[in-house]
Each structure stands twice: as structure tokens, then as C-alpha cells.
Design an enzyme around this catalytic site. Structure first.
Site, PDB file in Angstrom:
ATOM      1  N   HIS A  27       4.113  -9.835  30.017  1.00 18.74           N
ATOM      2  CA  HIS A  27       5.468  -9.582  29.532  1.00 18.74           C
ATOM      3  C   HIS A  27       5.323  -8.465  28.509  1.00 18.74           C
ATOM      4  O   HIS A  27       4.902  -8.704  27.381  1.00 18.74           O
ATOM      5  CB  HIS A  27       6.083 -10.826  28.897  1.00 18.74           C
ATOM      6  N   ASP A  55       7.114  -9.689  33.816  1.00 22.67           N
ATOM      7  CA  ASP A  55       8.185  -8.821  33.322  1.00 22.67           C
ATOM      8  C   ASP A  55       7.541  -7.559  32.754  1.00 22.67           C
ATOM      9  O   ASP A  55       7.152  -7.513  31.601  1.00 22.67           O
ATOM     10  CB  ASP A  55       8.997  -9.565  32.255  1.00 22.67           C
ATOM     11  N   HIS A  81      17.116 -12.576  33.367  1.00 23.18           N
ATOM     12  CA  HIS A  81      16.297 -12.225  34.528  1.00 23.18           C
ATOM     13  C   HIS A  81      16.487 -13.250  35.630  1.00 23.18           C
ATOM     14  O   HIS A  81      16.621 -14.449  35.350  1.00 23.18           O
ATOM     15  CB  HIS A  81      14.798 -12.220  34.181  1.00 23.18           C
ATOM     16  N   GLU A 100       5.119 -15.683  21.715  1.00 25.50           N
ATOM     17  CA  GLU A 100       5.539 -16.278  22.982  1.00 25.50           C
ATOM     18  C   GLU A 100       4.332 -16.898  23.669  1.00 25.50           C
ATOM     19  O   GLU A 100       3.188 -16.646  23.282  1.00 25.50           O
ATOM     20  CB  GLU A 100       6.149 -15.218  23.913  1.00 25.50           C
ATOM     21  N   TYR A 118       6.516 -13.283  15.342  1.00 25.98           N
ATOM     22  CA  TYR A 118       7.144 -13.413  16.663  1.00 25.98           C
ATOM     23  C   TYR A 118       6.072 -13.691  17.709  1.00 25.98           C
ATOM     24  O   TYR A 118       5.171 -12.881  17.911  1.00 25.98           O
ATOM     25  CB  TYR A 118       7.913 -12.148  17.038  1.00 25.98           C
ATOM     26  N   ASP A 157      11.004  -6.718  36.766  1.00 27.74           N
ATOM     27  CA  ASP A 157       9.919  -7.626  37.152  1.00 27.74           C
ATOM     28  C   ASP A 157       9.184  -7.063  38.365  1.00 27.74           C
ATOM     29  O   ASP A 157       9.802  -6.615  39.327  1.00 27.74           O
ATOM     30  CB  ASP A 157      10.497  -9.005  37.453  1.00 27.74           C
ATOM     31  N   GLU A 204       8.201 -15.941  28.222  1.00 27.47           N
ATOM     32  CA  GLU A 204       9.080 -15.978  27.046  1.00 27.47           C
ATOM     33  C   GLU A 204       9.347 -17.403  26.572  1.00 27.47           C
ATOM     34  O   GLU A 204      10.466 -17.761  26.220  1.00 27.47           O
ATOM     35  CB  GLU A 204      10.393 -15.220  27.307  1.00 27.47           C
TER      36      GLU A 204
END
Length: 285
Positions: free
Chosen positions: A152, A186, A271, A97, A95, A231, A55
Site C-alpha cells: 500500500h 494498492d 476501493h 497500518e 500513523y 490497485d 489499511e
């Protein structure tokens, strides 16, 4: 004489390898600007020899290199203690990451990287953030190399993406001739995102060749109101599985370690880091 021999074996001998994953929620310049938050992130990293960071959302691409500068400033050596490898920005539309691996250079090195193309003809664009696989050399452990496939998942598509990791494994295992695989990150594999009834539809779970090192009750969430095994760590390969003890799995509760309130802990992430250890190579004789 015996002491000198012991030290010599320690310097050139076998070391275990502590591997961690950490979704540092919305990591960017804002978290670097908060000394307490930054210190906790750095402490979390230095507990590990190899850490997957997820992230990373910094558009400018400056925050992560700055993090590495802060990290290595803690050490005084001829070369930086830690290095890293990072993916391109991944995501649909605006968006995006990044995945990154931070690794202690005396413990592991990077053999190769591979961005999973996510172009399976029958299911194009299965992932919101395609896995960025890295092949590491690990000379001091029971296994001498290992491939880590990070993920993720998009929470609303967690079931589908976890299932698709089965195809990712086969794709990467054809790309590289390694027998030692770790799939980690994740998964969002708990609490409403993956209902119990859905596990029977996930090939990664059904195939007995994959060992789920983490169970469904391991809480990796910071909020007291949640108890979710988001996770996960999944192993593939007989030697890989033998090289890791289930007893080595731990969730690093930085909230407790630093005496934080829940609000203070959530300023770091929602997390906790998840860690496990690969055994050191056995000495002959």
C-alpha cells in the site's frame, strides 16, 4: 458408480484459487459496528479463497480478530473455514497500518512469513508501509506454492515505492526458493500519483520478466467522479504467469451488487476489491 467417482475426484482433486486484494479504507471498530458495512465486507471476503486486506488502522488490535470471528460464524465445520496472518503495525511516526491475508484453510496454507526490512544501504526507509511477504502452499492449483508481496504505497511517493518493489522482489527471491511471485495491492498507480511520463522510471514496469496482469484503465475506485487504476497485480515466474488468465481479472463492484448509493458504498471503502484466479491443476489421463 460414475457419479461416485466424480465426487471422489472433486473432494480430493484440483481446485482453482481465487485471490483478491481489498483496501478496506481505515478499517477498525467503527466499520464492525455498522451491520450493513460489515455484511458487505464479509460477502467480499467469502467470494475469495485468499484475500489481502490493507489499511487496517485499529490501534487496539481487536477489530481484525473480531472480523474473523464474524466471518467464521457463517460456517459450521470442525475447524474454522478461514484463517489469517497479519503484519505488525507499520508506518512512520504515529500513523501506522497493517497488512493481513485471510485464507480458506482447505485451499491454501502458510509456509512462511517475511517482513521486508527496508534497510537497503543506498536507500533506507523507502516505504511508508514495508511489504509483508507471505509464502503460501497451494496444492490444488497448477503451481504448488506462491509468494505474495503486498504493498500500500504512500500516494505522494507512489512512483518511488513502485520502483522500489523491484528491489523487494530480488530480496525476497533470495530469502525463499520459490519461482512463483505475485506483487499486489494498492499501488496508487494512477490519476495524478503516477503520471504517464513517470512509467519509464519504474523498473518493475520496464523489466519484461514482470507481467502486469492489470492494465492502466481498470478502474478500482468507488467514486463515480474518478476512473483510476489504483490497485494492481504483477506476476513474476514463467509457471506463475502461465497459471493465471488475464480473463480472470475482475473488480468486484459491491455498490452495484448491493444496490448502494455512492455515499453508502463509500462507507465501506473508497476501493473495490480486485480479484483474479489461479488455474486448477490439470488432471492426468
Amino acid at each position: 458408480m460414475k457419479l461416485a467417482l466424480f465426487l471422489l475426484l472433486g473432494v480430493g482433486g484440483a481446485y482453482s484459487l481465487k485471490i483478491c486484494s481489498f483496501n478496506i479504507q481505515s478499517f477498525g471498530e467503527s466499520k464492525l459496528s455498522k451491520p450493513t458495512v460489515l455484511n458487505i465486507i464479509l460477502e467480499s471476503i467469502t467470494r475469495c479463497d485468499l484475500m489481502l486486506v490493507m489499511e487496517i488502522k485499529d490501534v487496539k488490535g481487536e477489530a481484525f480478530p473480531q472480523l474473523m470471528t464474524y466471518l467464521n460464524s457463517r460456517y459450521r465445520g470442525r475447524k474454522p473455514e478461514y484463517s489469517y496472518v497479519i503484519s505488525e503495525r507499520l508506518g512512520r511516526k504515529s500513523y501506522k497500518e497493517q497488512y493481513a491475508f485471510i485464507y480458506r484453510q482447505r485451499s491454501v496454507s502458510v509456509k512462511a512469513v517475511y517482513q521486508y526490512p527496508d534497510t537497503q544501504s543506498e536507500d533506507v526507509d523507502a516505504f511508508a508501509r514495508e511489504p509483508f511477504a507471505v509464502w503460501f502452499s497451494s496444492p490444488t492449483t497448477e503451481i504448488k506454492d506462491l509468494v505474495i508481496i503486498p504493498i500500500h504505497t504512500a500516494p505522494e511517493a507512489a512512483v518511488k515505492e513502485i520502483d522500489e518493489l523491484y528491489d523487494v522482489y530480488h530480496n525476497v527471491s533470495q530469502h525463499w526458493q520459490s519461482q512463483n511471485f505475485i506483487i499486489m495491492g494498492d499501488f496508487n498507480a494512477a490519476c495524478g500519483y503516477v503520471p504517464k511520463r513517470e512509467w519509464r522510471n519504474i523498473r518493475l514496469r520496464l523489466d519484461s520478466e514482470f507481467l502486469w496482469l492489470t492494465n492502466d484503465k481498470l478502474d478500482t475506485s468507488v467514486k463515480h467522479s474518478t476512473n483510476c487504476a489504483y490497485d494492481r497485480v504483477v506476476l513474476r515466474g514463467e509457471k506463475m504467469i502461465q497459471a493465471v488468465s488475464a480473463d480472470s481479472v475482475e473488480v468486484y463492484d459491491f455498490k452495484q451488487a448491493f444496490g448502494l448509493t455512492e455515499t453508502e458504498a463509500l462507507a465501506v471503502s473508497d476501493h473495490f476489491p480486485l480479484c483474479f484466479t489461479v488455474n486448477a491443476a490439470r488432471r492426468s489421463g
